[in-house]
Design a protein around this motif. Structure first.
Motif, PDB file in Angstrom:
ATOM      1  N   SER A 132       0.749  -1.338   0.052  1.00 37.37           N
ATOM      2  CA  SER A 132      -0.018   0.113  -0.029  1.00 37.37           C
ATOM      3  C   SER A 132       1.020   1.302   0.142  1.00 37.37           C
ATOM      4  CB  SER A 132      -1.045   0.162   1.293  1.00 37.37           C
ATOM      5  OG  SER A 132      -0.169  -0.008   2.362  1.00 37.37           O
ATOM      6  N   GLN A 133       2.107   1.160   0.329  1.00 35.48           N
ATOM      7  CA  GLN A 133       2.775   2.323   0.377  1.00 35.48           C
ATOM      8  C   GLN A 133       3.543   2.732  -1.000  1.00 35.48           C
ATOM      9  OE1 GLN A 133       5.604   2.273   3.838  1.00 35.48           O
ATOM     10  NE2 GLN A 133       4.104   1.172   5.009  1.00 35.48           N
ATOM     11  N   ASP A 135       2.740   3.385  -3.853  1.00 34.41           N
ATOM     12  CA  ASP A 135       2.327   4.810  -4.862  1.00 34.41           C
ATOM     13  C   ASP A 135       2.730   5.991  -4.081  1.00 34.41           C
ATOM     14  OD1 ASP A 135       0.778   3.298  -6.748  1.00 34.41           O
ATOM     15  OD2 ASP A 135      -1.056   2.834  -5.445  1.00 34.41           O
ATOM     16  N   LEU A 136       3.112   6.000  -2.873  1.00 29.37           N
ATOM     17  CA  LEU A 136       3.580   7.128  -2.122  1.00 29.37           C
ATOM     18  C   LEU A 136       5.124   7.642  -2.412  1.00 29.37           C
ATOM     19  CD1 LEU A 136       1.747   6.789   1.311  1.00 29.37           C
ATOM     20  CD2 LEU A 136       0.984   8.346  -0.492  1.00 29.37           C
ATOM     21  N   GLU A 137       5.738   6.537  -2.456  1.00 31.53           N
ATOM     22  CA  GLU A 137       7.154   6.582  -2.758  1.00 31.53           C
ATOM     23  C   GLU A 137       7.783   5.718  -4.004  1.00 31.53           C
ATOM     24  OE1 GLU A 137       8.556   8.884  -1.237  1.00 31.53           O
ATOM     25  OE2 GLU A 137       7.411   9.232   0.546  1.00 31.53           O
ATOM     26  N   THR A 187       5.898  -0.863  -9.395  1.00 33.32           N
ATOM     27  CA  THR A 187       6.137   0.539  -9.558  1.00 33.32           C
ATOM     28  C   THR A 187       6.052   0.763 -11.114  1.00 33.32           C
ATOM     29  OG1 THR A 187       8.207   0.298  -9.559  1.00 33.32           O
ATOM     30  CG2 THR A 187       7.423   0.817  -7.577  1.00 33.32           C
ATOM     31  N   THR A 268       2.885  13.843  -9.616  1.00 31.83           N
ATOM     32  CA  THR A 268       2.345  13.696  -8.235  1.00 31.83           C
ATOM     33  C   THR A 268       3.172  14.178  -7.105  1.00 31.83           C
ATOM     34  OG1 THR A 268       3.093  11.435  -8.169  1.00 31.83           O
ATOM     35  CG2 THR A 268       1.016  11.803  -8.953  1.00 31.83           C
ATOM     36  N   ASN A 270       4.439  13.987  -2.855  1.00 35.28           N
ATOM     37  CA  ASN A 270       4.606  13.448  -1.824  1.00 35.28           C
ATOM     38  C   ASN A 270       5.159  14.255  -0.897  1.00 35.28           C
ATOM     39  OD1 ASN A 270       7.513  13.510  -2.725  1.00 35.28           O
ATOM     40  ND2 ASN A 270       7.717  11.196  -2.544  1.00 35.28           N
ATOM     41  N   ARG A 271       5.542  13.841   0.127  1.00 33.81           N
ATOM     42  CA  ARG A 271       6.215  14.799   1.456  1.00 33.81           C
ATOM     43  C   ARG A 271       7.222  15.396   1.044  1.00 33.81           C
ATOM     44  NH1 ARG A 271       7.747  11.629   6.509  1.00 33.81           N
ATOM     45  NH2 ARG A 271       9.122  11.017   4.952  1.00 33.81           N
ATOM     46  N   GLU A 367      -5.782  17.555   1.892  1.00 33.03           N
ATOM     47  CA  GLU A 367      -4.631  17.755   1.035  1.00 33.03           C
ATOM     48  C   GLU A 367      -4.117  19.482   1.484  1.00 33.03           C
ATOM     49  OE1 GLU A 367      -7.256  16.332   0.004  1.00 33.03           O
ATOM     50  OE2 GLU A 367      -6.336  14.359  -0.936  1.00 33.03           O
TER      51      GLU A 367
END
Length: 415
Positions: A132-133, A135-137, A187, A268, A270-271, A367
């Motif tokens: 699940s992680q 897509d974020l990184e 990915t 996109t 991310n942090r 967001e």
């Protein structure tokens, strides 16, 4: 056409058409008809046909501009990874006794199947936890997958030196390679989606697979060629070639993947990418950072990140950042109805004092709240840097004044 039309000088248009692989310049005559210029009629050309066939087989259409640089680095990386894979497989075959005068086929096959089964179970457990992680990184996990695969190849290359521990080393290596491969495959569609300009992800994927086949074949040929050359020098050098070449191949593999990921301009946030944009916005008088610059400075490791170097930002629950009731009451009264809190914390370890910013968000945060917290973190770092520079300047002035006073007193005493 009549004679007048034939005698009329043709005017070349700044338009060309590709017909049967040949570039045909279009011309305009008096009747405003568009036709091919004389001498540019399409005909069969073996070179042109071969070029068009290669393009159709390996090059996708309607892709973004950053695809071509990515594809070049990706092709070279696949060659390096193929050489590593050939050498690691060869080492495991030697470890189980394939090619030896006295081999035990049943035991070798059992160990081989057992290490595959253990590898698949390990892959299932790790991927189920981290899936699940991804897509974020995307870039971080893609680079991590390469590092894990290279380490796994190194473990497999050690099996001939410790054949009694074959099952342990081969199983650990198989788990790592299975996890790394699954991360890379997970990915890859996200990158292809970014390259696609007309919903042609299937075409990009198919052409990528064709490129991989060529790269893997070249890697196999390079591995066999190096082995043949080493065997001509010395059989012992031939046996040690996989281990001796591993550091160079692994470093090249990681470096090429790093360059490959730098070429991708993700759209996109991310942090870490949000922090880059916010930091540039704050320090450049509200100017936006372009995608290419974000890709060049993007953080692709899981280490704490800050564009300015100090006060890295972490997203944590409020209970991890505030430990006493007075501080909690102070932050609640300061932020009021905001759905986020930015809390500076300092953790002292045995070496130094680690400073970090903790962004705590409520369950209803959106967001916009996250972006406000990240932008506030950039302003906080800027103010901290300005305060530190002013403090250092005052100290220099104080030292300069003290030195001048001592010199005056020394001169007075001498008089």
């Amino acid at each position: 056409r009549g004679a007048g039309a034939r005698g009329k000088k043709k005017k070349a248009l700044p338009v060309a058409q590709i017909i049967a692989g040949e570039k045909v310049q279009l011309a305009l005559v008096r009747e405003q008809r568009i036709q091919a210029r004389k001498g540019s009629s399409p005909g069969f050309s073996g070179k042109g046909f071969f070029r068009v066939s290669l393009k159709k087989a390996f090059i996708p259409e309607n892709v973004s501009g950053d695809y071509w640089q990515y594809a070049r680095w990706r092709f070279l990386q696949r060659i390096t990874a193929s050489v590593l894979s050939v050498y690691s497989t060869e080492c495991m075959l030697r470890a189980v006794g394939v090619g030896a005068k006295r081999s035990l086929p049943t035991a070798a096959a059992f160990n081989w199947l057992l290490k595959d089964g253990i590898g698949k179970l390990g892959k299932l457990g790790i991927v189920a936890k981290l899936g699940s992680q991804y897509d974020l990184e995307l870039k971080k996990f893609r680079l991590l997958s390469t590092v894990v695969c290279d380490i796994s190849c190194g473990l497999e290359m050690l099996t001939p030196f410790w054949p009694k521990n074959f099952l342990l080393l081969a199983s650990l290596g198989n788990v790592g390679k299975s996890v790394g491969l699954s991360i890379a495959l997970a990915t890859q569609p996200a990158f292809h989606k970014k390259f696609s300009l007309s919903d042609n992800m299937a075409d990009i994927t198919a052409k990528s697979q064709a490129q991989h086949v060529v790269a893997d074949t070249l890697g196999l040929g390079i591995a066999l060629g190096l082995s043949h050359l080493a065997n001509g020098v010395s059989p012992k050098l031939r046996m040690a070639l996989p281990v001796l070449s591993f550091p160079i191949l692994a470093a090249m593999d990681v470096l090429l993947v790093h360059r490959e990921l730098r070429a991708i301009d993700l759209r996109t946030l991310n942090r870490d990418r949000s922090q880059l944009l916010a930091s540039h916005w704050v320090h450049s008088n509200r100017e936006a950072l372009c995608l290419a610059d974000v890709s060049k400075r993007d953080n692709m490791t899981f280490l704490p990140f800050s564009p300015e170097g100090d006060w890295p930002l972490k997203v944590r629950p409020l209970s991890d950042a505030v430990t006493d009731a007075d501080s909690l009451f102070s932050y609640l009264s300061h932020y009021g109805s905001e759905r986020y809190m930015l809390i500076p914390t300092s953790v002292k370890d045995q070496v130094k004092k680690n400073k970090e910013l903790v962004l705590a968000c409520s369950a209803s945060a959106e967001e916009r709240d996250l972006l406000k917290g990240i932008l506030q973190a950039s302003y906080f770092r800027m103010l901290q840097k300005q305060e530190q520079e002013e403090r250092e300047q005052r100290e220099l002035q104080r030292e300069g004044g003290g030195g001048s006073g001592r010199s005056d007193r020394a001169a007075g005493g001498g008089g």
